[in-house]
Write a protein that holds these residues in place. Structure first.
Motif, mmCIF file in Angstrom:
data_model
loop_
_atom_site.group_PDB
_atom_site.id
_atom_site.type_symbol
_atom_site.label_atom_id
_atom_site.label_comp_id
_atom_site.label_asym_id
_atom_site.label_seq_id
_atom_site.Cartn_x
_atom_site.Cartn_y
_atom_site.Cartn_z
ATOM 1 N N GLN A 1 -5.602 -2.862 -8.836
ATOM 2 C CA GLN A 1 -4.834 -3.198 -7.635
ATOM 3 C C GLN A 1 -3.604 -2.306 -7.489
ATOM 4 O O GLN A 1 -3.238 -1.882 -6.382
ATOM 5 N N ILE A 2 -2.965 -2.041 -8.624
ATOM 6 C CA ILE A 2 -1.765 -1.195 -8.585
ATOM 7 C C ILE A 2 -2.117 0.223 -8.145
ATOM 8 O O ILE A 2 -1.430 0.838 -7.314
ATOM 9 N N LEU A 3 -3.215 0.788 -8.712
ATOM 10 C CA LEU A 3 -3.649 2.145 -8.334
ATOM 11 C C LEU A 3 -4.008 2.214 -6.852
ATOM 12 O O LEU A 3 -3.698 3.198 -6.164
ATOM 13 N N THR A 4 -4.675 1.179 -6.360
ATOM 14 C CA THR A 4 -5.038 1.141 -4.935
ATOM 15 C C THR A 4 -3.788 1.127 -4.064
ATOM 16 O O THR A 4 -3.694 1.852 -3.059
ATOM 17 N N ALA A 5 -2.801 0.336 -4.441
ATOM 18 C CA ALA A 5 -1.549 0.262 -3.671
ATOM 19 C C ALA A 5 -0.797 1.585 -3.722
ATOM 20 O O ALA A 5 -0.199 2.017 -2.725
ATOM 21 N N GLN A 6 -0.819 2.244 -4.875
ATOM 22 C CA GLN A 6 -0.143 3.532 -4.991
ATOM 23 C C GLN A 6 -0.805 4.592 -4.102
ATOM 24 O O GLN A 6 -0.124 5.431 -3.494
ATOM 25 N N ASN A 7 -2.139 4.561 -4.032
ATOM 26 C CA ASN A 7 -2.847 5.480 -3.125
ATOM 27 C C ASN A 7 -2.504 5.184 -1.672
ATOM 28 O O ASN A 7 -2.354 6.108 -0.844
ATOM 29 N N ASP A 8 -2.390 3.895 -1.365
ATOM 30 C CA ASP A 8 -2.011 3.516 0.005
ATOM 31 C C ASP A 8 -0.611 4.022 0.349
ATOM 32 O O ASP A 8 -0.345 4.434 1.477
ATOM 33 N N VAL A 9 0.278 4.017 -0.635
ATOM 34 C CA VAL A 9 1.632 4.528 -0.422
ATOM 35 C C VAL A 9 1.602 6.022 -0.115
ATOM 36 O O VAL A 9 2.285 6.495 0.811
ATOM 37 N N LYS A 10 0.817 6.774 -0.884
ATOM 38 C CA LYS A 10 0.730 8.220 -0.656
ATOM 39 C C LYS A 10 0.191 8.530 0.743
ATOM 40 O O LYS A 10 0.701 9.426 1.436
ATOM 41 N N ARG A 11 -0.845 7.777 1.143
ATOM 42 C CA ARG A 11 -1.409 7.994 2.471
ATOM 43 C C ARG A 11 -0.389 7.647 3.558
ATOM 44 O O ARG A 11 -0.240 8.361 4.551
ATOM 45 N N ALA A 12 0.325 6.541 3.361
ATOM 46 C CA ALA A 12 1.325 6.119 4.350
ATOM 47 C C ALA A 12 2.484 7.112 4.423
ATOM 48 O O ALA A 12 3.013 7.384 5.506
ATOM 49 N N GLU A 13 2.901 7.649 3.290
ATOM 50 C CA GLU A 13 3.998 8.610 3.286
ATOM 51 C C GLU A 13 3.595 9.918 3.988
ATOM 52 O O GLU A 13 4.417 10.557 4.661
ATOM 53 N N TYR A 14 2.331 10.304 3.829
ATOM 54 C CA TYR A 14 1.821 11.486 4.545
ATOM 55 C C TYR A 14 1.855 11.232 6.054
ATOM 56 O O TYR A 14 2.280 12.094 6.837
ATOM 57 N N ASN A 15 1.387 10.049 6.450
ATOM 58 C CA ASN A 15 1.405 9.696 7.876
ATOM 59 C C ASN A 15 2.839 9.634 8.403
ATOM 60 O O ASN A 15 3.107 10.006 9.547
ATOM 61 N N GLN A 16 3.748 9.170 7.552
ATOM 62 C CA GLN A 16 5.152 9.088 7.947
ATOM 63 C C GLN A 16 5.730 10.482 8.222
ATOM 64 O O GLN A 16 6.436 10.699 9.206
ATOM 65 N N LYS A 17 5.394 11.432 7.358
ATOM 66 C CA LYS A 17 5.881 12.804 7.523
ATOM 67 C C LYS A 17 5.294 13.442 8.786
ATOM 68 O O LYS A 17 6.000 14.094 9.560
ATOM 69 N N SER A 18 3.990 13.254 8.995
ATOM 70 C CA SER A 18 3.322 13.815 10.171
ATOM 71 C C SER A 18 3.895 13.233 11.457
ATOM 72 O O SER A 18 4.109 13.949 12.440
ATOM 73 N N LYS A 19 4.139 11.933 11.452
ATOM 74 C CA LYS A 19 4.674 11.291 12.647
ATOM 75 C C LYS A 19 6.094 11.782 12.934
ATOM 76 O O LYS A 19 6.491 11.930 14.104
ATOM 77 N N GLY A 20 6.859 12.052 11.879
ATOM 78 C CA GLY A 20 8.207 12.587 12.070
ATOM 79 C C GLY A 20 8.188 13.948 12.740
ATOM 80 O O GLY A 20 9.014 14.231 13.619
ATOM 81 N N VAL A 21 7.229 14.808 12.328
ATOM 82 C CA VAL A 21 7.080 16.123 12.951
ATOM 83 C C VAL A 21 6.699 15.974 14.418
ATOM 84 O O VAL A 21 7.223 16.671 15.302
ATOM 85 N N GLU A 22 5.791 15.042 14.696
ATOM 86 C CA GLU A 22 5.347 14.808 16.069
ATOM 87 C C GLU A 22 6.509 14.352 16.940
ATOM 88 O O GLU A 22 6.672 14.819 18.081
ATOM 89 N N ILE A 23 7.333 13.469 16.414
ATOM 90 C CA ILE A 23 8.485 12.974 17.175
ATOM 91 C C ILE A 23 9.466 14.104 17.460
ATOM 92 O O ILE A 23 10.024 14.214 18.567
ATOM 93 N N GLU A 24 9.666 14.984 16.493
ATOM 94 C CA GLU A 24 10.578 16.112 16.682
ATOM 95 C C GLU A 24 10.075 17.032 17.791
ATOM 96 O O GLU A 24 10.867 17.528 18.618
ATOM 97 N N GLN A 25 8.767 17.248 17.828
ATOM 98 C CA GLN A 25 8.186 18.096 18.863
ATOM 99 C C GLN A 25 8.331 17.459 20.246
ATOM 100 O O GLN A 25 8.618 18.144 21.236
ATOM 101 N N ILE A 26 8.128 16.140 20.302
ATOM 102 C CA ILE A 26 8.268 15.438 21.582
ATOM 103 C C ILE A 26 9.706 15.519 22.074
ATOM 104 O O ILE A 26 9.971 15.722 23.261
ATOM 105 N N ARG A 27 10.666 15.350 21.152
ATOM 106 C CA ARG A 27 12.072 15.427 21.539
ATOM 107 C C ARG A 27 12.446 16.815 22.045
ATOM 108 O O ARG A 27 13.202 16.963 23.016
#
Length: 408
Positions: free
Chosen positions: A151-177
């Motif tokens: 369960q811990i390994l699964t949650a850690q993988n979910d964190v990595k995926r979410a952090e990647y999405n967070q970074k990508s979304k930040g770039v997208e927001i910067e471009q929109i601005r």
């Protein structure tokens, strides 16, 4: 040897050929006018030699266009909200041209910011979950340790995926601005609005283009001409060009060829007229550009004529002869003149300046325009009969004294 000198050399050769042909004609068809032994010197009037043209020079039609053209493409994912200019308007650098509709962009920004907030919350929740699982694992029996580890390994993988999405979304927001900040498009140059691609007819006679808006610089001009591949040898970068007004032939400007665009052939259907031998419609044509050396009051779209500047407009005071008619003997110079009683004489003359470009000498004394001279040959002797080939041959042979058209 420069191109200018080559053409001058060719024209000089043409003059020699003309005189020789006249001589041959007289020798064959006018033999009865020669002396008893048939040896006659054929001469040409000095007035004809000093006015001999360097030949027909190809002319090319040209059109005045700006030195710089700015083409503005509309963003494919945006809609134009307002246009601040119209075709033909004069604009300055930094002036607003048009703006995009920002309502949709603003909505995209709000959606992206909400999504980023959701991802950030998800990451925080996952970290809390991992911490809780690690605490429970420490208290759980050994038999349940594997389950907690999974369960811990699964949650850690979910964190990595979410952090990647967070970074990508930040770039997208910067471009929109940035897109919001650049919603108003401004002019890069001082110029004139040539066209706005809204489906209406442009106000200038240029080729259509696919840009949403085109701005023509109004500070500097150049002239665009078209040349066929069959006579491209006549135009080269750096060559001096003489530009004629189509309204008044006496108005001329000088310029220099700055570019011959051999990378982009133009359609034969759009070729401009050339008075040269550019008649083969199956061959390719190319644009060349001339930058004026003189300040000229020209208008965008104005049409002119252009030709290589070979010195054809320059006039000289005094009597000038091609160098090949002179016999140079040390410091002395002579010409063979048809003298009294139509007898040939070797006459000493005085020379002045020497035009190296045209290879001509100024004759300061010893010769007049009324004299007639022969091309110097080893067979000439003083006292031999001479015939003025120029004056007698023109009317019967149809030979023109200006040799126009012999050299292109």
């Amino acid at each position: 040897m420069t191109k200018k000198k080559k053409i001058i050399f060719i024209s000089a050769g043409a003059a020699i050929v003309l005189v020789i042909l006249i001589g041959i004609w007289f020798f064959v068809f006018r033999k009865s006018s020669s002396a008893a032994d048939g040896v006659v010197a054929y001469t040409t009037p000095v007035s004809m030699l000093t006015s001999t043209s360097i030949g027909t020079v190809n002319r090319y039609a040209g059109v005045v266009e700006p030195q710089k053209t700015v083409k503005i493409q509309k963003a494919s994912d945006k809609n134009v909200k307002e246009v601040f200019v119209k075709e033909g308007d004069t604009v300055t650098k930094g002036a607003p041209l048009f703006s995009y509709d920002t309502d949709e962009i603003q909505m995209k920004l709000s959606e992206a910011e909400l999504e980023l907030e959701r991802i950030t919350t998800e990451i925080s929740t996952l970290y809390n979950q991992i911490e809780m699982l690690q605490n429970e694992k420490a208290k759980a029996p050994e038999s349940e340790a594997f389950s907690y580890t999974t369960q811990i390994l699964t949650a850690q993988n979910d964190v990595k995926r979410a952090e990647y999405n967070q970074k990508s979304k930040g770039v997208e927001i910067e471009q929109i601005r940035k897109s919001l900040e650049n919603s108003t498009i401004t002019s890069e140059i001082d110029g004139v609005v040539k066209s706005i691609n809204d489906g209406s007819q442009t106000s200038y006679g240029y080729d259509n283009d696919t840009a949403y808006m085109t701005i023509l610089s109004n500070n500097e001009y150049r002239i665009k001409g078209t040349i066929n591949e069959q006579n491209m040898y006549a135009i080269s970068t750096g060559q001096e060009i003489l530009v004629h007004s189509r309204i008044d032939e006496s108005i001329t400007w000088r310029g220099t060829v700055t570019e011959v665009d051999t990378e982009n052939p133009v359609s034969n259907q759009n070729n401009m007229y050339s008075s040269g031998s550019d008649t083969n419609t199956s061959s390719s044509s190319y644009n060349f550009y001339v930058e004026l050396a003189d300040e000229a009051v020209l208008m965008l779209g104005q049409h002119v004529f252009m030709e290589p500047d070979l010195g054809q407009t320059e006039t000289k005071e005094g009597l000038w002869l091609p160098a090949y008619y002179l016999v140079i003997d040390g410091n002395d110079a002579y010409v063979w003149v048809c003298g009294k009683n139509d007898k040939l004489e070797k006459r000493q003359i005085t020379t002045g300046e020497h035009d190296e470009e045209m290879d001509e000498y100024e004759i300061t004394s010893g010769l007049t325009l009324e004299d007639s001279i022969a091309f110097p040959e080893d067979t000439l002797t003083e006292g031999m009969p001479c015939v003025n080939a120029g004056s007698q041959g023109d009317s019967e042979m149809g030979i023109s004294g200006n040799m126009e058209g012999m050299v292109e």
